[in-house]
Design an enzyme around this catalytic site. Structure first.
Site, short mmCIF file in Angstrom:
data_model
loop_
_atom_site.label_atom_id
_atom_site.label_comp_id
_atom_site.label_asym_id
_atom_site.label_seq_id
_atom_site.Cartn_x
_atom_site.Cartn_y
_atom_site.Cartn_z
N HIS A 197 -1.27 -2.86 16.52
CA HIS A 197 -2.36 -3.40 15.70
C HIS A 197 -3.70 -3.45 16.42
CE1 HIS A 197 1.27 -4.99 13.68
NE2 HIS A 197 0.59 -4.60 12.62
N LYS B 103 -1.95 4.95 11.59
CA LYS B 103 -0.98 4.43 10.63
C LYS B 103 -1.73 3.74 9.50
CE LYS B 103 2.66 1.01 10.09
NZ LYS B 103 3.21 -0.25 10.52
N HIS C 200 4.06 1.51 2.20
CA HIS C 200 5.27 0.85 1.71
C HIS C 200 5.88 1.61 0.53
CE1 HIS C 200 2.58 -2.52 3.19
NE2 HIS C 200 3.54 -2.48 4.07
N CYS D 171 2.33 -10.96 19.43
CA CYS D 171 1.44 -10.39 18.40
C CYS D 171 1.78 -11.06 17.07
CB CYS D 171 1.62 -8.88 18.27
SG CYS D 171 0.74 -8.25 16.81
N CYS E 106 2.88 -8.37 14.33
CA CYS E 106 4.26 -7.85 14.46
C CYS E 106 5.28 -8.98 14.39
CB CYS E 106 4.49 -7.16 15.80
SG CYS E 106 3.47 -5.74 16.11
N HIS F 138 0.84 -1.20 0.00
CA HIS F 138 0.00 0.00 0.00
C HIS F 138 0.88 1.25 0.00
CE1 HIS F 138 0.76 0.51 4.29
NE2 HIS F 138 0.34 -0.73 4.53
N CYS G 216 -2.19 -5.56 21.28
CA CYS G 216 -0.97 -5.06 20.66
C CYS G 216 -1.07 -3.54 20.54
CB CYS G 216 -0.79 -5.69 19.28
SG CYS G 216 0.45 -4.84 18.30
N LYS H 25 -2.88 -2.43 6.54
CA LYS H 25 -3.91 -3.34 6.04
C LYS H 25 -4.78 -3.84 7.20
CE LYS H 25 -4.83 -6.75 2.64
NZ LYS H 25 -5.29 -7.97 3.31
N1 MSP Z 1 9.27 -7.29 7.38
C1 MSP Z 1 9.43 -6.29 8.36
C2 MSP Z 1 10.72 -5.53 8.13
C3 MSP Z 1 11.94 -6.38 8.15
S1 MSP Z 1 13.36 -5.46 7.78
C4 MSP Z 1 14.61 -6.55 8.05
C5 MSP Z 1 8.27 -5.31 8.27
N2 MSP Z 1 7.55 -5.37 7.17
S2 MSP Z 1 6.26 -4.48 6.86
O1 MSP Z 1 5.84 -4.90 5.55
O2 MSP Z 1 5.31 -4.60 7.91
O3 MSP Z 1 6.70 -3.01 6.88
C6 MSP Z 1 7.86 -2.63 6.21
C7 MSP Z 1 8.10 -1.15 6.27
O4 MSP Z 1 7.01 -0.42 5.76
C8 MSP Z 1 8.35 -0.63 7.68
O5 MSP Z 1 9.53 0.17 7.65
C9 MSP Z 1 7.17 0.19 8.00
O6 MSP Z 1 7.43 1.27 8.81
C10 MSP Z 1 6.78 0.66 6.59
N3 MSP Z 1 5.39 1.04 6.58
C11 MSP Z 1 4.30 0.23 6.67
N4 MSP Z 1 3.19 1.03 6.76
C12 MSP Z 1 3.57 2.33 6.74
C13 MSP Z 1 2.91 3.55 6.74
N5 MSP Z 1 1.61 3.64 6.86
N6 MSP Z 1 3.65 4.67 6.59
C14 MSP Z 1 5.01 4.64 6.40
N7 MSP Z 1 5.65 3.50 6.42
C15 MSP Z 1 4.98 2.34 6.65
O7 MSP Z 1 8.08 -4.53 9.19
#
Ligand code: MSP
Length: 485
Positions: free
Chosen positions: A163, A313, A37, A143, A146, A34, A160, A316
């Site tokens: 979440h 935040k 990311h 969780c 997480c 989304h 959590c 999903k």
């Molecule tokens: N898989 C772990 C990271 C492992 S790194 C060795 C993870 N994955 S994640 O898919 O949940 O999130 C990855 C990244 O996306 C994180 O840095 C997280 O902060 C970022 N984001 C997820 N949602 C976000 C927002 N809404 N806004 C900004 N960044 C966000 O955590």
């Protein structure tokens, strides 16, 4: 600091610089990405493109974090086998990156038994050799989103904190990592800025956590609770904890465990970009693992805030996500990159709505940049015989200094300040009346400089404008077509 040779830089004939290694976090491929990311990836890409622009041999690593229970669950829900499910989702990641012009160089998947597993096994063995792995019983609140345990102090109403879902009480026999042993050392490295944490608010946050002390953490799960994962060396009954395995991707992705020469060329990373929610993993657990394995620490951790939607935040599990394709299909990928760079601050949270996106698109791209480029190119096509001679060198010191401190928003602001100045200049000079070729040539050269500056943020638009200037042609259709609600 910007080195001297950058003060007057020749973009067409760059001198060969040093190597620069940048990592993004690796995402969980349990669903398509989304805007949250996309935010991480766009920021990384802008930094990578800037480094390439100034002549540094840049390696940008990304990947996917696949050894987790949530992947198995998501595959099951779709009625697919895990490999088939992962192929589909990661193909979606790569398509999105290609559509957004994300110039990553390597994509590491943690299920890759040839590229990733040898590194994960190697680091596990190194931690063991340092006496930092031991077996013990663990009880904790877990969780599943997480993939992490929380202490009683951290949870809110047994849920959590991130979440807002109920936590599971688990008791297991696990291997532990002696994280506590490294508290002082990590604190020293952060305080001395050997490991620089940007921005300061995040540096202070982790220093406060280190001040309170770190506890040893569980580093494995019994196979019966986490069948999907990398087996612990010499113990088929346990698989590695997903974070231990995932963090290692930053080094396995450049050859740790498979190609030591390549690993040594790039490690330590110049900057690792992460979201603020995973600070503890990257500023405590990861440095401790590296110290235990006798490896250098990354030079910088760049910690960004969240894209929020309705104050939460974007996530999903909360259900408030914006699908990047909603925006790409309507406004184009360059507009998405622009919005991330200019409308969201890297260091704080920023709320995002489709309405604010459309306003930025209409105001800054259709009416701003697009209109300016079209006016100047129309004049040049009409009154100049050919494209004026473009100076090989431009002075970008003022502009580049924002990238040196990772302040992408200020860099973008600087370009739009130049766009506004050029708008004023046209109004003052009225070249459509004077038809003064000298004035028109000057406007074209200034537009070219803006196009050069756009390169890290909007590479396609940058090339398009430069191409039209060189061909001395006005655009056949607006660069950004105005959208009305
Ligand atoms: N898989 C772990 C990271 C492992 S790194 C060795 C993870 N994955 S994640 O898919 O949940 O999130 C990855 C990244 O996306 C994180 O840095 C997280 O902060 C970022 N984001 C997820 N949602 C976000 C927002 N809404 N806004 C900004 N960044 C966000 O955590």
């Amino acid at each position: 600091m910007i080195s001297k040779y950058l003060l007057s830089i020749n973009l067409l004939n760059m001198s060969k610089g040093k190597s620069f290694y940048l990592t993004s976090t690796i995402f969980y491929p349990n669903a398509q990405l989304h805007m949250g990311h996309v935010y991480t990836m766009t920021i990384c890409d802008i930094i990578a493109r800037y480094q390439k622009l100034i002549g540094n041999e840049t390696l940008f690593l990304t990947g996917s974090d696949e050894n987790t229970a949530k992947i198995v669950k998501a595959a099951k829900e779709k009625g697919q086998e895990v490999p088939e499910f992962l192929n589909e989702i990661t193909a979606g990641f790569k398509k999105l990156y290609s559509d957004l012009n994300i110039s990553y160089d390597e994509f590491i998947q943690t299920t890759d038994q040839e590229r990733h597993w040898p590194g994960a096994i190697k680091i596990w063995n190194s931690l063991g050799e340092s006496g930092d792995i031991y077996k013990s019983k663990y009880t904790g609140l877990y969780c599943p989103q997480c993939e992490a345990f929380y202490t009683e102090k951290e949870v809110i109403d047994e849920k959590c904190p991130l979440h807002l879902i109920p936590l599971e009480k688990l008791e297991e026999e696990n291997y532990f990592f002696r994280l506590s042993k490294y508290t002082g050392k990590i604190k020293n490295r952060i305080e001395s800025n050997e490991l620089e944490i940007i921005p300061n608010t995040r540096r202070n946050e982790i220093l406060a956590q280190l001040e309170r002390g770190l506890e040893d953490i569980s580093f494995s799960r019994p196979v019966h609770t986490a069948s999907h994962g990398i087996p612990v060396p010499n113990d088929p009954g346990q698989v590695m904890y997903v974070w231990c395995d995932a963090l290692t991707s930053y080094i396995s992705g450049i050859g740790y465990g498979t190609d030591e020469e390549r690993f040594k060329k790039y490690w330590p990373a110049d900057v690792q970009v992460i979201g603020k929610d995973i600070l503890r993993f990257h500023a405590a657990i990861w440095p401790a693992m590296l110290l235990s394995a006798g490896l250098p620490l990354p030079k910088k951790l760049l910690v960004h805030g969240f894209i929020t939607s309705g104050g939460h935040k974007m996530s999903k599990s909360i259900g408030n996500v914006i699908d990047p394709y909603e925006l790409i299909n309507e406004y184009g990928a360059e507009a998405v990159r622009y919005y991330v760079a200019r409308k969201l601050s890297l260091f704080e949270d920023g709320d995002m709505t489709v309405e604010s996106f459309q306003d930025a698109y209409n105001g800054d791209l259709a009416n701003g940049l697009g209109n300016l480029a079209s006016r100047i190119l129309t004049l040049s096509e009409k009154y100049l015989k050919t494209c004026p001679e473009i100076p090989k060198k431009s002075d970008f010191a003022e502009y580049f200094k924002f990238y040196e401190s990772f302040d992408v928003r200020q860099a973008a602001d600087y370009i739009w300040k130049k766009i506004a100045e050029l708008d004023v200049l046209i109004q003052e000079k009225k070249p459509w009346e004077s038809k003064d070729t000298q004035v028109i040539s000057d406007l074209v050269i200034r537009l070219y400089t803006i196009a050069r500056m756009l390169n890290p943020i909007m590479p396609e638009t940058s090339n398009k404008i430069k191409g039209l200037i060189k061909a001395n042609k006005k655009p056949s259709k607006p660069l950004f077509l105005r959208k009305d609600a």
